[in-house]
Design a protein around this motif. Structure first.
Motif, PDB file in Angstrom:
ATOM      1  N   ASP A 193     151.304  30.650  52.377  1.00 40.53           N
ATOM      2  CA  ASP A 193     150.610  31.248  51.245  1.00 40.53           C
ATOM      3  C   ASP A 193     149.594  32.235  51.787  1.00 40.53           C
ATOM      4  OD1 ASP A 193     151.898  29.141  50.048  1.00 40.53           O
ATOM      5  OD2 ASP A 193     150.165  28.381  48.983  1.00 40.53           O
ATOM      6  N   GLY A 194     148.987  32.958  50.862  1.00 41.80           N
ATOM      7  CA  GLY A 194     147.921  33.869  51.258  1.00 41.80           C
ATOM      8  C   GLY A 194     148.005  35.153  50.473  1.00 41.80           C
ATOM      9  N   PRO A 195     146.989  35.993  50.608  1.00 41.48           N
ATOM     10  CA  PRO A 195     146.942  37.237  49.828  1.00 41.48           C
ATOM     11  C   PRO A 195     147.968  38.275  50.283  1.00 41.48           C
ATOM     12  CG  PRO A 195     145.134  37.148  51.386  1.00 41.48           C
ATOM     13  CD  PRO A 195     145.821  35.822  51.479  1.00 41.48           C
ATOM     14  N   SER A 196     148.256  39.238  49.414  1.00 39.88           N
ATOM     15  CA  SER A 196     149.198  40.316  49.733  1.00 39.88           C
ATOM     16  C   SER A 196     148.758  41.061  50.984  1.00 39.88           C
ATOM     17  CB  SER A 196     149.208  41.373  48.630  1.00 39.88           C
ATOM     18  OG  SER A 196     149.645  40.824  47.454  1.00 39.88           O
ATOM     19  N   GLY A 197     149.717  41.337  51.840  1.00 41.54           N
ATOM     20  CA  GLY A 197     149.424  42.206  52.981  1.00 41.54           C
ATOM     21  C   GLY A 197     148.900  41.484  54.204  1.00 41.54           C
ATOM     22  N   ALA A 198     148.799  40.152  54.150  1.00 38.44           N
ATOM     23  CA  ALA A 198     148.301  39.431  55.322  1.00 38.44           C
ATOM     24  C   ALA A 198     149.407  39.266  56.360  1.00 38.44           C
ATOM     25  CB  ALA A 198     147.736  38.085  54.920  1.00 38.44           C
ATOM     26  N   GLY A 199     150.627  39.595  55.990  1.00 38.49           N
ATOM     27  CA  GLY A 199     151.735  39.493  56.938  1.00 38.49           C
ATOM     28  C   GLY A 199     152.632  38.293  56.663  1.00 38.49           C
ATOM     29  N   LYS A 200     152.453  37.679  55.490  1.00 32.77           N
ATOM     30  CA  LYS A 200     153.246  36.497  55.110  1.00 32.77           C
ATOM     31  C   LYS A 200     154.733  36.758  55.195  1.00 32.77           C
ATOM     32  CE  LYS A 200     151.830  36.462  51.063  1.00 32.77           C
ATOM     33  NZ  LYS A 200     151.943  36.489  49.654  1.00 32.77           N
ATOM     34  N   GLY A 201     155.150  37.891  54.610  1.00 34.03           N
ATOM     35  CA  GLY A 201     156.571  38.199  54.487  1.00 34.03           C
ATOM     36  C   GLY A 201     157.244  38.276  55.847  1.00 34.03           C
ATOM     37  N   THR A 202     156.631  39.034  56.761  1.00 32.08           N
ATOM     38  CA  THR A 202     157.228  39.190  58.092  1.00 32.08           C
ATOM     39  C   THR A 202     157.228  37.856  58.823  1.00 32.08           C
ATOM     40  OG1 THR A 202     156.205  41.360  58.079  1.00 32.08           O
ATOM     41  CG2 THR A 202     157.186  40.659  60.148  1.00 32.08           C
ATOM     42  N   LEU A 203     156.106  37.125  58.719  1.00 31.93           N
ATOM     43  CA  LEU A 203     156.042  35.817  59.377  1.00 31.93           C
ATOM     44  C   LEU A 203     157.145  34.908  58.838  1.00 31.93           C
ATOM     45  CD1 LEU A 203     154.746  33.588  61.094  1.00 31.93           C
ATOM     46  CD2 LEU A 203     153.201  33.123  59.178  1.00 31.93           C
TER      47      LEU A 203
ATOM     48  N   PRO B 100     155.091  19.315  54.894  1.00 32.09           N
ATOM     49  CA  PRO B 100     154.336  18.803  56.039  1.00 32.09           C
ATOM     50  C   PRO B 100     153.538  19.879  56.784  1.00 32.09           C
ATOM     51  CG  PRO B 100     156.648  19.026  56.611  1.00 32.09           C
ATOM     52  CD  PRO B 100     156.532  19.377  55.153  1.00 32.09           C
ATOM     53  N   LEU B 101     153.784  21.155  56.486  1.00 34.77           N
ATOM     54  CA  LEU B 101     152.983  22.208  57.130  1.00 34.77           C
ATOM     55  C   LEU B 101     152.766  23.360  56.158  1.00 34.77           C
ATOM     56  CD1 LEU B 101     151.501  23.431  59.550  1.00 34.77           C
ATOM     57  CD2 LEU B 101     153.680  24.322  60.380  1.00 34.77           C
ATOM     58  N   LYS B 102     151.506  23.557  55.798  1.00 30.04           N
ATOM     59  CA  LYS B 102     151.141  24.633  54.873  1.00 30.04           C
ATOM     60  C   LYS B 102     150.221  25.590  55.617  1.00 30.04           C
ATOM     61  CE  LYS B 102     151.267  21.217  51.221  1.00 30.04           C
ATOM     62  NZ  LYS B 102     150.503  20.435  50.244  1.00 30.04           N
ATOM     63  N   ILE B 103     150.634  26.822  55.671  1.00 30.11           N
ATOM     64  CA  ILE B 103     149.831  27.837  56.358  1.00 30.11           C
ATOM     65  C   ILE B 103     149.199  28.726  55.296  1.00 30.11           C
ATOM     66  CG2 ILE B 103     149.925  29.827  57.930  1.00 30.11           C
ATOM     67  CD1 ILE B 103     150.656  27.232  59.335  1.00 30.11           C
ATOM     68  N   PHE B 104     147.899  28.973  55.410  1.00 26.03           N
ATOM     69  CA  PHE B 104     147.264  29.971  54.531  1.00 26.03           C
ATOM     70  C   PHE B 104     146.900  31.140  55.429  1.00 26.03           C
ATOM     71  CE2 PHE B 104     144.048  31.912  51.799  1.00 26.03           C
ATOM     72  CZ  PHE B 104     144.675  31.827  50.558  1.00 26.03           C
ATOM     73  N   LEU B 105     147.692  32.214  55.305  1.00 25.82           N
ATOM     74  CA  LEU B 105     147.543  33.368  56.190  1.00 25.82           C
ATOM     75  C   LEU B 105     146.653  34.412  55.520  1.00 25.82           C
ATOM     76  CD1 LEU B 105     148.683  34.477  58.913  1.00 25.82           C
ATOM     77  CD2 LEU B 105     150.431  35.644  57.554  1.00 25.82           C
ATOM     78  N   THR B 106     145.573  34.763  56.188  1.00 25.27           N
ATOM     79  CA  THR B 106     144.672  35.778  55.615  1.00 25.27           C
ATOM     80  C   THR B 106     144.490  36.913  56.609  1.00 25.27           C
ATOM     81  OG1 THR B 106     142.707  34.782  56.566  1.00 25.27           O
ATOM     82  CG2 THR B 106     143.293  34.086  54.357  1.00 25.27           C
TER      83      THR B 106
END
Ligand code: DC
Length: 230
Positions: free
Chosen positions: A10-20, A141-147
């Motif tokens: 999860d995380g805001p737009s543009g933090a790189g979620k999609g590529t990750l 079991p693993l939630k990442i909040f990418l900012t």
């Protein structure tokens, strides 16, 4: 879907979620759910059907009948609507606006909830999107909040759009991201918040490879990667 491991990003737009999410899914050989693309598709399908983005009941009908298809090609998710490639369309600024508008509607979120859960199939799922860890897969079991800082996110988006040949202004992008963050984090239906048990990863000064390494190490530490599923 019981027993199928799900890693949420999860995380805001543009933090790189999609590529990750794409890189992680490819590395693990897992399925990928790009939930933002589903909201983008709903916005686009409404435009096509002449349904206004704030007509909740009609937008929910569109969401339920969406014929969506995803294919991962390189680092990109190719998105089809009724068999037609609409990737560029839904990733445009208009596509972002439509997605963000329909995403505030509780009946639209409810319509997409079960559809999203069906993506959890063996050997595992990487689920990308706002409320993956809080609403859709709370037992993950693993939630990442990418900012990342607003400036870093605007600059990344700027480079992406330039590479696609879209002419954009950096200050306007910055403004757009601030507005979208405010709309996404203050709305009453599934606001943008980190799950209580999410691990915060700040990508402002990390490369995508460094982020990937960190997340893979977390997954290994938690014993998720070797888990027998299905
Ligand atoms: O991640 P993205 O930029 O493609 O998301 C597009 C929009 O959809 C964005 O405004 C947030 C919203 N969204 C959401 O509300 N819930 C999700 N699970 C994914 C995206």
């Amino acid at each position: 879907m019981d027993g199928v491991p799900v890693i949420c990003i999860d995380g805001p737009s543009g933090a790189g979620k999609g590529t990750l999410a794409v890189r992680l899914a490819r590395q693990l050989g897992w399925h990928l759910l790009d939930s933002g693309a589903l909201y983008r598709l709903v916005g686009k399908a409404c435009l096509d059907a002449g349904v206004a983005w704030d007509e909740e009941a009609a937008v929910a009908v569109v969401a339920r009948s969406l014929e969506a298809e995803f294919d991962v090609v390189g680092d990109e998710v190719v998105v089809k609507l009724g068999g037609v490639d609409v990737t560029a369309d839904i990733r445009s600024e208009l596509g972002s606006k439509g997605a963000s508008s329909v995403a505030v509607l509780p009946r639209v979120r409810a319509a997409l909830l079960e559809r999203q859960r069906e993506w959890a199939r063996p050997p595992g799922l990487v689920a990308d999107g706002r409320d993956m860890g809080t609403q859709v897969f709370p037992d993950s079991p693993l939630k990442i909040f990418l900012t990342a800082s607003v400036e870093a996110r605007a600059e990344r988006r700027y480079s992406q759009l330039l590479a696609k040949g879209e002419s954009v202004s950096l200050p306007r992008l910055l403004e757009g991201i601030r507005e979208r963050d405010a709309r996404d984090s203050t709305r009453s239906a599934s606001p943008l918040v980190a799950a209580k048990d999410a691990v915060l990863v700040d990508s402002t000064s990390l490369t995508i490879d460094e982020v990937l390494e960190r997340v893979t190490a977390l997954a290994a530490d938690r014993g998720i990667l070797g888990r027998v599923s299905g």
